[in-house]
Design a protein around this motif. Structure first.
Motif, PDB file in Angstrom:
ATOM      1  N   UNK B 125      31.340  -2.064 -39.819  1.00 36.34           N
ATOM      2  CA  UNK B 125      30.053  -1.486 -40.190  1.00 36.34           C
ATOM      3  C   UNK B 125      29.238  -2.529 -40.962  1.00 36.34           C
ATOM      4  N   UNK B 126      27.903  -2.374 -40.977  1.00 34.50           N
ATOM      5  CA  UNK B 126      27.094  -3.352 -41.705  1.00 34.50           C
ATOM      6  C   UNK B 126      27.452  -3.348 -43.196  1.00 34.50           C
ATOM      7  N   UNK B 127      27.415  -4.529 -43.803  1.00 35.75           N
ATOM      8  CA  UNK B 127      27.875  -4.652 -45.184  1.00 35.75           C
ATOM      9  C   UNK B 127      26.733  -4.714 -46.189  1.00 35.75           C
ATOM     10  N   UNK B 128      25.483  -4.762 -45.671  1.00 33.88           N
ATOM     11  CA  UNK B 128      24.365  -4.976 -46.597  1.00 33.88           C
ATOM     12  C   UNK B 128      23.485  -3.738 -46.741  1.00 33.88           C
ATOM     13  N   UNK B 129      24.071  -2.543 -46.502  1.00 38.01           N
ATOM     14  CA  UNK B 129      23.314  -1.306 -46.716  1.00 38.01           C
ATOM     15  C   UNK B 129      23.006  -1.191 -48.208  1.00 38.01           C
ATOM     16  N   UNK B 130      21.924  -0.465 -48.580  1.00 36.62           N
ATOM     17  CA  UNK B 130      21.647  -0.302 -50.013  1.00 36.62           C
ATOM     18  C   UNK B 130      22.825   0.394 -50.699  1.00 36.62           C
ATOM     19  N   UNK B 131      23.235  -0.119 -51.849  1.00 36.39           N
ATOM     20  CA  UNK B 131      24.415   0.403 -52.526  1.00 36.39           C
ATOM     21  C   UNK B 131      24.143   1.748 -53.180  1.00 36.39           C
ATOM     22  N   UNK B 140      30.898  -2.128 -58.518  1.00 43.13           N
ATOM     23  CA  UNK B 140      31.977  -2.067 -57.534  1.00 43.13           C
ATOM     24  C   UNK B 140      31.815  -3.087 -56.408  1.00 43.13           C
ATOM     25  N   UNK B 141      30.572  -3.492 -56.132  1.00 46.15           N
ATOM     26  CA  UNK B 141      30.339  -4.466 -55.073  1.00 46.15           C
ATOM     27  C   UNK B 141      31.037  -5.777 -55.384  1.00 46.15           C
ATOM     28  N   UNK B 142      31.404  -6.520 -54.341  1.00 45.00           N
ATOM     29  CA  UNK B 142      32.111  -7.779 -54.572  1.00 45.00           C
ATOM     30  C   UNK B 142      31.920  -8.712 -53.377  1.00 45.00           C
ATOM     31  N   UNK B 143      32.778  -9.699 -53.270  1.00 45.75           N
ATOM     32  CA  UNK B 143      32.722 -10.626 -52.144  1.00 45.75           C
ATOM     33  C   UNK B 143      34.105 -10.725 -51.522  1.00 45.75           C
ATOM     34  N   UNK B 144      34.165 -11.207 -50.282  1.00 41.67           N
ATOM     35  CA  UNK B 144      35.471 -11.433 -49.666  1.00 41.67           C
ATOM     36  C   UNK B 144      35.357 -12.587 -48.666  1.00 41.67           C
ATOM     37  N   UNK B 145      36.481 -13.264 -48.404  1.00 37.91           N
ATOM     38  CA  UNK B 145      36.423 -14.417 -47.506  1.00 37.91           C
ATOM     39  C   UNK B 145      36.362 -13.983 -46.041  1.00 37.91           C
ATOM     40  N   UNK B 152      29.176 -11.235 -49.366  1.00 37.94           N
ATOM     41  CA  UNK B 152      29.037 -10.155 -50.349  1.00 37.94           C
ATOM     42  C   UNK B 152      29.006  -8.816 -49.616  1.00 37.94           C
ATOM     43  N   UNK B 153      29.481  -7.757 -50.259  1.00 36.63           N
ATOM     44  CA  UNK B 153      29.346  -6.415 -49.674  1.00 36.63           C
ATOM     45  C   UNK B 153      28.977  -5.422 -50.768  1.00 36.63           C
ATOM     46  N   UNK B 154      28.275  -4.360 -50.352  1.00 40.85           N
ATOM     47  CA  UNK B 154      27.914  -3.305 -51.294  1.00 40.85           C
ATOM     48  C   UNK B 154      28.819  -2.104 -51.044  1.00 40.85           C
ATOM     49  N   UNK B 155      28.811  -1.141 -51.956  1.00 36.38           N
ATOM     50  CA  UNK B 155      29.685   0.027 -51.843  1.00 36.38           C
ATOM     51  C   UNK B 155      28.847   1.301 -51.777  1.00 36.38           C
ATOM     52  N   UNK B 156      29.162   2.178 -50.804  1.00 40.11           N
ATOM     53  CA  UNK B 156      28.446   3.452 -50.628  1.00 40.11           C
ATOM     54  C   UNK B 156      29.321   4.613 -51.095  1.00 40.11           C
ATOM     55  N   UNK B 190      34.087   6.087 -45.743  1.00 37.11           N
ATOM     56  CA  UNK B 190      33.180   6.758 -46.675  1.00 37.11           C
ATOM     57  C   UNK B 190      32.456   5.768 -47.587  1.00 37.11           C
ATOM     58  N   UNK B 191      33.222   4.811 -48.136  1.00 36.39           N
ATOM     59  CA  UNK B 191      32.605   3.884 -49.083  1.00 36.39           C
ATOM     60  C   UNK B 191      32.111   2.603 -48.418  1.00 36.39           C
ATOM     61  N   UNK B 192      32.391   2.493 -47.118  1.00 37.62           N
ATOM     62  CA  UNK B 192      31.901   1.375 -46.288  1.00 37.62           C
ATOM     63  C   UNK B 192      32.325  -0.005 -46.801  1.00 37.62           C
ATOM     64  N   UNK B 193      33.541  -0.097 -47.309  1.00 38.54           N
ATOM     65  CA  UNK B 193      34.074  -1.413 -47.679  1.00 38.54           C
ATOM     66  C   UNK B 193      34.537  -2.103 -46.401  1.00 38.54           C
ATOM     67  N   UNK B 194      34.558  -3.442 -46.376  1.00 42.09           N
ATOM     68  CA  UNK B 194      35.107  -4.130 -45.201  1.00 42.09           C
ATOM     69  C   UNK B 194      36.549  -3.676 -44.956  1.00 42.09           C
TER      70      UNK B 194
END
Lengths: 128, 278
Positions: B125-131, B140-145, B152-156, B190-194
């Motif tokens: 799913x897209x990772x840059x939706x408004x948090x 809660x947002x963070x980054x991952x390799x 970077x990714x945001x959390x819903x 639900x929270x749309x994390x990678x």
């Protein structure tokens, strides 16, 4: 933004992860020793676990387990290993709280303290 | 059957469960309880106690490896553990009042759902939706390799995710499983994390969740040393070996085999639950 903080989190978590592995391996060794003694003692008696017998007066709490180990009870030694094992995630949460405190992250010190309190409640008073 | 033979067979079975669980990523705890109750006629409560202990062993044993890869989101994990541990203590408190037949049926349904999910491929799913504003407040947002570098990714959906995690905690305590499948569902869907972040953070949380109810069950006598020791050592050994020989290529076939096993166990648990034979 929080990239440097994340890398720092990660380094601390890596150390915590190592400590946890050591905890699990220690627990496994204790369980193995107790389990071998248990089999040597009771290995040839018929097994019947089809019916739940309720709590064992010796093994129901952390304190009484430690007392039983002093007398060389093999079942109690296995339980000590299992208590060690259950304690490893609790230790992880405690160490994570220290890590947040070092970063002066007050919100997460509180969040982690709540989790720790719930875990300790289960381990020491969870007779509900 | 003598205690020695039972311990040997349980150890071998648990080793297989841990190995398959690690190779397929579905977790070993899921098949330990049905194996103990259906094959070895062990009381469901003893099976749950032994299984929970093995769940803690695999989660903590693998922790170092997972964190090393840089996917685990510690803040998300700790925050959601408030929900899973509360759920686990609630489940442990309820366990004494729920008939074992009802637990067997719940177990069967969870197994069926797991089998169903293992056939679905997850979609990115897209990772840059408004948090979610709450996620921003809790940072809660963070980054991952990724292959393209650090992303970077945001959390819903923080509240809905938190609620699902409570359910995951209840199920973990009632059934003696890690309920990784519900945890991943909450974080990924639900929270749309990678996806990778969801699975590794889930593993990080499983041991903590299981420890909450295992403490209670220790007091209640669910954790029988003679049964818990071969199961714990077997699952741990199998999981460690599985993590070592993990190679992407053959896991699809293994996953199929494991899924078939899970479906058979699910039907057996449902049958026993409905017949009231557990």
């Amino acid at each position: 933004m929080d990239a440097t903080r994340d890398r720092q989190d990660e380094r601390i978590e890596r150390i915590i992860g190592r400590l946890l592995q050591i905890g699990v391996l220690t627990a496994a060794v204790v369980v193995l020793i107790g389990g071998s003694m248990l089999l040597a003692q009771y290995g040839s008696i018929p097994a019947n676990f089809a019916r739940f017998k309720g709590e064992d007066p010796v093994l129901k709490s952390v304190g009484s387990i430690v007392r039983a180990v002093m007398t060389g009870d093999s079942r109690a030694i296995v339980q000590v290993g299992l208590v060690l094992l259950i304690a490893t995630p609790v230790a992880r949460v405690a160490l994570t709280m220290v890590a947040f405190a070092l970063q002066r992250d007050r919100v997460y010190v509180v969040v982690t303290a709540i989790v720790l309190a719930l875990l300790l409640y289960g381990l020491f008073w969870g007779r509900a | 059957m003598t205690l020695g033979l039972l311990a040997l067979l349980l150890g071998v079975g648990a080793f297989g469960a841990g190995l398959l669980g690690a190779l397929t990523g579905l977790g070993g705890g899921l098949v330990v309880v049905p194996m103990m109750t259906i094959l070895f006629h062990v009381d469901l409560r003893y099976a749950i106690g032994a299984s929970l202990v093995s769940v803690i062993a695999t989660s903590s044993g693998a922790a170092a490896a997972y964190v090393r890869e840089g996917f685990t989101n510690v803040r998300v994990g700790i925050f959601l553990e408030v929900a899973t541990t509360t759920g686990a203590l609630t489940g442990a408190a309820l366990a004494g009042f729920i008939p074992t037949a009802a637990l067997a049926i719940m177990f069967g349904l969870v197994l069926l759902y797991t089998a169903f999910r293992s056939f679905q491929s997850h979609e990115d799913h897209p990772l840059d939706l408004p948090a979610d504003p709450l996620a921003i407040k809790l940072r809660l947002g963070s980054t991952y390799p990724t292959r393209e570098g650090i992303r970077a990714y945001s959390v819903q959906g923080v509240k809905a995710g938190f609620a699902l995690m409570f359910v995951a905690g209840v199920l973990s305590a009632l059934l003696g499983i890690g309920s990784g499948i519900v945890k991943v569902l909450a974080m990924d869907r639900t929270m749309k994390l990678p996806f990778k972040v969801s699975t590794t953070t889930s593993n990080f949380m499983i041991g903590v969740t299981a420890a909450a109810s295992a403490g209670v069950y220790l007091h209640r006598g669910y954790i029988e040393p003679a049964l818990a020791f071969p199961v714990m050592l077997g699952v741990l050994g199998g999981a460690l070996l599985g993590a070592r020989i993990l190679s992407g290529a053959k896991t699809i076939l293994l996953r199929r085999i494991f899924t078939v096993v899970v479906v058979i166990l699910a039907l057996e648990m449902l049958y026993k639950g409905i017949k009231g034979a557990l």
